[in-house]
Design a protein around this motif. Structure first.
Motif, mmCIF file in Angstrom:
data_model
loop_
_atom_site.group_PDB
_atom_site.id
_atom_site.type_symbol
_atom_site.label_atom_id
_atom_site.label_comp_id
_atom_site.label_asym_id
_atom_site.label_seq_id
_atom_site.Cartn_x
_atom_site.Cartn_y
_atom_site.Cartn_z
ATOM 1 N N GLY A 141 0.815 -1.205 0.000
ATOM 2 C CA GLY A 141 0.000 0.000 0.000
ATOM 3 C C GLY A 141 0.849 1.255 0.000
ATOM 4 N N GLY A 142 1.898 1.269 0.821
ATOM 5 C CA GLY A 142 2.790 2.418 0.857
ATOM 6 C C GLY A 142 3.549 2.616 -0.440
ATOM 7 N N ALA A 143 3.961 1.516 -1.062
ATOM 8 C CA ALA A 143 4.699 1.602 -2.325
ATOM 9 C C ALA A 143 3.836 2.221 -3.421
ATOM 10 C CB ALA A 143 5.173 0.210 -2.742
ATOM 11 N N LEU A 144 2.584 1.778 -3.513
ATOM 12 C CA LEU A 144 1.695 2.323 -4.538
ATOM 13 C C LEU A 144 1.335 3.771 -4.240
ATOM 14 C CD1 LEU A 144 -0.001 1.964 -7.080
ATOM 15 C CD2 LEU A 144 -1.864 1.148 -5.629
ATOM 16 N N ALA A 145 1.050 4.090 -2.983
ATOM 17 C CA ALA A 145 0.694 5.462 -2.627
ATOM 18 C C ALA A 145 1.836 6.421 -2.939
ATOM 19 C CB ALA A 145 0.326 5.536 -1.147
ATOM 20 N N ALA A 146 3.075 5.996 -2.653
ATOM 21 C CA ALA A 146 4.234 6.849 -2.926
ATOM 22 C C ALA A 146 4.357 7.150 -4.418
ATOM 23 C CB ALA A 146 5.504 6.180 -2.412
ATOM 24 N N VAL A 147 4.177 6.134 -5.246
ATOM 25 C CA VAL A 147 4.286 6.330 -6.696
ATOM 26 C C VAL A 147 3.128 7.170 -7.220
ATOM 27 C CG1 VAL A 147 4.163 5.141 -8.920
ATOM 28 C CG2 VAL A 147 5.670 4.277 -7.128
ATOM 29 N N ALA A 148 1.913 6.903 -6.737
ATOM 30 C CA ALA A 148 0.745 7.634 -7.219
ATOM 31 C C ALA A 148 0.853 9.124 -6.899
ATOM 32 C CB ALA A 148 -0.532 7.048 -6.610
ATOM 33 N N VAL A 149 1.226 9.455 -5.669
ATOM 34 C CA VAL A 149 1.347 10.865 -5.285
ATOM 35 C C VAL A 149 2.513 11.527 -6.018
ATOM 36 C CG1 VAL A 149 1.791 12.440 -3.369
ATOM 37 C CG2 VAL A 149 0.269 10.486 -3.048
#
Length: 306
Positions: free
Chosen positions: A45-53
């Protein structure tokens, strides 16, 4: 011998940091009495959120904040299920892993319209400290370190200090040893555990962010590749203490770096066997030390105030 270079150490550290961060989160959670085997899902979840933002804003620093928000969300959900609603901690943590793996893979085509791997985004750059990068031998190491690498060291020191050297840490450990006794002593067990689990989610999400916007520049489905479980293995190996567990994470990271480099220098060794080296070490560590480990007495036990 060509493998034993400063570049191997650099790779080992870069591969160890995304294990160290979730391990620290797991230590805080389990010291408070809540078993958290959902680190893998929190990392994704953190990996995807970091890339999305980062993709939306162009700033990897805002991406790190996005990962922290994701960690707060996943940690709070786990805390709600296990601490407030008193659900089974193993089942709830497993649900976090399944949701983290499935939801992140499903969101990639929804957000970007492609499957598997997202477009490249900006990454966290190395932090060049004047003078250190010019040192002989170790200068290359300092030149490759980022804020998140130094941050992992600071987080380890902070967790060690808070958990084992402060009154706050004493309350956390009391909740993990005997929630009933802690409650009788006036400690707010539910609040302490809720905060501890939420903090563990943030640290695990930061480990995922390290993978996606430091080690790489994109999100790939399932990119954590079991590092959340390696963090748990390091935690058991270190007997729920900070520095032995950090040392285990470094060993796993160096083993992973050695395996990746050996694919070129040792072509006769099966590729899959080399990639499995860190996990083989984790199994050996668990088989050797799990029976001797002294987990917090109250970990995994629900608490309901009478």
């Amino acid at each position: 011998m060509d493998l034993l270079t400063i570049s191997l150490l650099i790779s080992g550290i870069h591969l160890a940091v995304p294990i160290i961060l979730p391990m620290l989160g797991g230590l805080i959670s389990e010291r408070s009495g809540v078993m958290n085997i959902g680190l893998e899902g929190m990392m994704l979840g953190g990996a995807l959120a970091a890339v999305a933002v980062t993709f939306l804003t162009g700033s990897p620093w805002l991406g790190v904040l996005g990962a922290c928000f994701s960690g707060v969300l996943s940690g709070a959900i786990l805390a709600l299920l296990t601490v407030t609603l008193r659900g089974n901690q193993v089942v709830a943590s497993t649900a976090i892993n399944l949701i983290g793996a499935g939801l992140t893979a499903a969101l990639v085509p929804i957000i970007w319209g492609i499957d598997g791997t997202t477009p490249s985004v900006a990454t966290v750059p190395p932090l060049v400290i004047p003078g250190l990068s010019d040192l002989p031998v170790v200068g290359e190491l300092f030149g490759a370190m980022t804020v998140m690498d130094y941050g992992a060291i600071l987080f380890a020191v902070a967790v060690w200090w808070v958990v084992f050297r402060t009154d706050t840490g004493l309350r956390i450990r009391a909740c993990g040893e005997s929630a009933e006794s802690a409650d009788a002593a006036g400690i707010a067990v539910v609040r302490t555990r809720f905060i501890a689990v939420t903090v563990s989610g943030v640290l695990a999400a930061l480990g995922g962010a390290y993978l996606s916007i430091v080690a790489l520049d994109a999100f790939q489905a399932g990119m954590s590749q079991g590092r959340g479980y390696l963090a748990l293995a390091a935690l058991v190996f270190g007997k729920w203490r900070v520095w032995p567990a950090v040392a285990a994470c470094l060993v796993f990271g160096l083993a992973d770096a050695f395996a990746l480099r050996s694919q070129i220098s040792m072509p006769g060794v099966p590729h899959d066997l080399l990639l499995a080296l860190p996990y083989i070490l984790a199994l050996v560590a668990l088989a050797t030390f799990v029976g001797r480990s002294a987990a917090p007495a109250g970990v995994g036990k629900e608490f309901a105030r009478a």
